[in-house]
Scaffold this motif. Structure first.
Motif, mmCIF file in Angstrom:
data_model
loop_
_atom_site.group_PDB
_atom_site.id
_atom_site.type_symbol
_atom_site.label_atom_id
_atom_site.label_comp_id
_atom_site.label_asym_id
_atom_site.label_seq_id
_atom_site.Cartn_x
_atom_site.Cartn_y
_atom_site.Cartn_z
ATOM 1 N N VAL A 169 -25.451 -13.273 35.122
ATOM 2 C CA VAL A 169 -24.453 -14.246 34.674
ATOM 3 C C VAL A 169 -23.615 -13.567 33.597
ATOM 4 N N PHE A 170 -22.299 -13.601 33.794
ATOM 5 C CA PHE A 170 -21.371 -13.012 32.833
ATOM 6 C C PHE A 170 -20.607 -14.140 32.143
ATOM 7 N N SER A 171 -20.484 -14.049 30.838
ATOM 8 C CA SER A 171 -19.660 -14.985 30.074
ATOM 9 C C SER A 171 -18.575 -14.166 29.388
ATOM 10 N N LEU A 172 -17.322 -14.597 29.584
ATOM 11 C CA LEU A 172 -16.206 -13.881 28.989
ATOM 12 C C LEU A 172 -14.966 -14.755 28.983
ATOM 13 N N LYS A 173 -13.943 -14.271 28.251
ATOM 14 C CA LYS A 173 -12.693 -15.014 28.180
ATOM 15 C C LYS A 173 -11.848 -14.695 29.411
ATOM 16 N N ASP A 174 -10.968 -15.628 29.737
ATOM 17 C CA ASP A 174 -10.077 -15.500 30.882
ATOM 18 C C ASP A 174 -9.308 -14.174 30.847
ATOM 19 N N ASP B 36 -10.018 -11.422 29.371
ATOM 20 C CA ASP B 36 -10.905 -10.269 29.550
ATOM 21 C C ASP B 36 -11.355 -10.138 31.008
ATOM 22 N N PHE B 37 -11.530 -11.266 31.690
ATOM 23 C CA PHE B 37 -11.861 -11.220 33.114
ATOM 24 C C PHE B 37 -10.746 -10.507 33.877
ATOM 25 N N ILE B 38 -9.506 -10.830 33.550
ATOM 26 C CA ILE B 38 -8.359 -10.197 34.219
ATOM 27 C C ILE B 38 -8.389 -8.687 33.970
ATOM 28 N N LYS B 39 -8.656 -8.288 32.729
ATOM 29 C CA LYS B 39 -8.712 -6.856 32.394
ATOM 30 C C LYS B 39 -9.827 -6.163 33.173
ATOM 31 N N LEU B 40 -10.985 -6.810 33.289
ATOM 32 C CA LEU B 40 -12.098 -6.221 34.050
ATOM 33 C C LEU B 40 -11.736 -6.096 35.526
ATOM 34 N N LEU C 268 -6.739 -21.340 34.311
ATOM 35 C CA LEU C 268 -7.243 -19.966 34.216
ATOM 36 C C LEU C 268 -6.414 -19.024 35.084
ATOM 37 N N LYS C 269 -6.015 -17.917 34.494
ATOM 38 C CA LYS C 269 -5.327 -16.883 35.276
ATOM 39 C C LYS C 269 -6.320 -16.226 36.233
ATOM 40 N N SER C 270 -7.586 -16.245 35.868
ATOM 41 C CA SER C 270 -8.641 -15.646 36.690
ATOM 42 C C SER C 270 -8.756 -16.309 38.058
ATOM 43 N N ALA C 271 -8.432 -17.597 38.143
ATOM 44 C CA ALA C 271 -8.582 -18.331 39.396
ATOM 45 C C ALA C 271 -7.795 -17.665 40.530
ATOM 46 N N ALA C 272 -6.604 -17.151 40.234
ATOM 47 C CA ALA C 272 -5.784 -16.486 41.259
ATOM 48 C C ALA C 272 -6.478 -15.221 41.770
ATOM 49 N N ILE C 273 -7.070 -14.457 40.864
ATOM 50 C CA ILE C 273 -7.784 -13.236 41.264
ATOM 51 C C ILE C 273 -8.998 -13.596 42.106
ATOM 52 N N LEU C 274 -9.703 -14.648 41.724
ATOM 53 C CA LEU C 274 -10.891 -15.066 42.480
ATOM 54 C C LEU C 274 -10.506 -15.546 43.880
ATOM 55 N N ASN C 275 -9.358 -16.193 44.024
ATOM 56 C CA ASN C 275 -8.900 -16.588 45.358
ATOM 57 C C ASN C 275 -8.570 -15.374 46.214
ATOM 58 N N LEU C 276 -7.961 -14.356 45.608
ATOM 59 C CA LEU C 276 -7.676 -13.113 46.340
ATOM 60 C C LEU C 276 -8.972 -12.409 46.731
ATOM 61 N N LEU C 277 -9.950 -12.453 45.837
ATOM 62 C CA LEU C 277 -11.247 -11.827 46.115
ATOM 63 C C LEU C 277 -11.910 -12.488 47.316
ATOM 64 N N LYS C 278 -11.800 -13.803 47.409
ATOM 65 C CA LYS C 278 -12.393 -14.546 48.519
ATOM 66 C C LYS C 278 -11.862 -14.010 49.858
ATOM 67 N N ILE D 4 -16.211 -18.509 32.623
ATOM 68 C CA ILE D 4 -14.933 -18.019 32.100
ATOM 69 C C ILE D 4 -14.345 -19.050 31.148
ATOM 70 N N ALA D 5 -14.090 -18.616 29.919
ATOM 71 C CA ALA D 5 -13.547 -19.493 28.879
ATOM 72 C C ALA D 5 -12.075 -19.181 28.650
ATOM 73 N N LEU D 6 -11.307 -20.214 28.384
ATOM 74 C CA LEU D 6 -9.889 -20.013 28.129
ATOM 75 C C LEU D 6 -9.671 -19.226 26.845
ATOM 76 N N LYS D 7 -10.373 -19.614 25.771
ATOM 77 C CA LYS D 7 -10.145 -18.963 24.487
ATOM 78 C C LYS D 7 -11.386 -18.352 23.847
ATOM 79 N N LYS D 8 -12.516 -19.066 23.866
ATOM 80 C CA LYS D 8 -13.703 -18.581 23.162
ATOM 81 C C LYS D 8 -14.932 -18.723 24.048
ATOM 82 N N ILE D 9 -15.705 -17.645 24.164
ATOM 83 C CA ILE D 9 -16.915 -17.648 24.984
ATOM 84 C C ILE D 9 -17.842 -18.776 24.519
ATOM 85 N N GLY D 10 -18.353 -19.526 25.493
ATOM 86 C CA GLY D 10 -19.286 -20.594 25.183
ATOM 87 C C GLY D 10 -18.636 -21.960 25.050
#
Length: 123
Positions: free
Chosen positions: A73-78, A80-84, A6-16, A39-45
Motif C-alpha cells: 500500500v502506497f500513500s502519497l500526494k497527487d 507526487d503520484f504524477i511524478k512517479l 485528482l490529476k492522478s485519475a487520468a493516468i490511472l484510466n490510461l493505465l487501465k 492518494i491525497a490532494l494535499k497532505k498524506i493521510g
C-alpha cells in the motif's frame, strides 16, 4: 474530495487501457502483484482517494482492494503520484524523503516502477 479532482485519475484510466495491450500483459506477468494507492490532494493521510492496481488481473479500480490484503500500500500526494508515474521521481528517493509511505511487503513495493505505466508517447 472526489477522484475527478485528482490529476492522478487520468493516468490511472490510461493505465487501465494500457494493461490490456501486449506490453501491458508482459508487465502483468512479470510483476503479478496487487497495489493499493491512497492518494491525497494535499497532505498524506487526509482526504485520500483509494485506487487499486491489480497486476494479476489487469484491473485498475477506485476503492480499496477487496480480494484480501494488497501486496503493498502506497500513500502519497497527487502531485507526487504524477511524478512517479511519469518517471520524474524515483520511488526509493520519494520513500527516503517521506513523500511516499509504504505498508506491506517492501520487496513487492520495489517491483512497482515507472515502467508499469504507459510512456507519454503512447498516451
Amino acid at each position: 474530495m472526489t477522484a475527478t479532482e485528482l490529476k492522478s485519475a487520468a493516468i490511472l484510466n490510461l493505465l487501465k487501457a494500457f494493461l490490456e495491450t501486449n506490453e501491458g500483459l508482459q508487465i502483468r506477468k512479470k510483476v503479478n502483484l496487487v497495489y493499493q494507492f491512497n492518494i491525497a490532494l494535499k497532505k498524506i493521510g487526509f482526504d485520500e482517494v483509494i485506487f487499486t492496481i491489480d497486476l494479476k488481473t489487469g484491473q485498475v479500480t477506485k476503492g480499496a482492494y477487496e480480494g484480501g490484503k494488497p501486496d503493498a500500500v502506497f500513500s502519497l500526494k497527487d502531485e507526487d503520484f504524477i511524478k512517479l508515474a511519469t518517471g520524474k521521481m524515483n520511488p526509493q528517493i520519494a520513500f527516503m524523503r517521506r513523500a511516499l509511505k509504504i505498508k506491506g511487503s517492501l520487496s513487492a513495493a520495489q517491483k512497482f516502477t515507472p515502467d508499469i505505466f504507459p510512456k507519454p508517447s503512447k498516451m
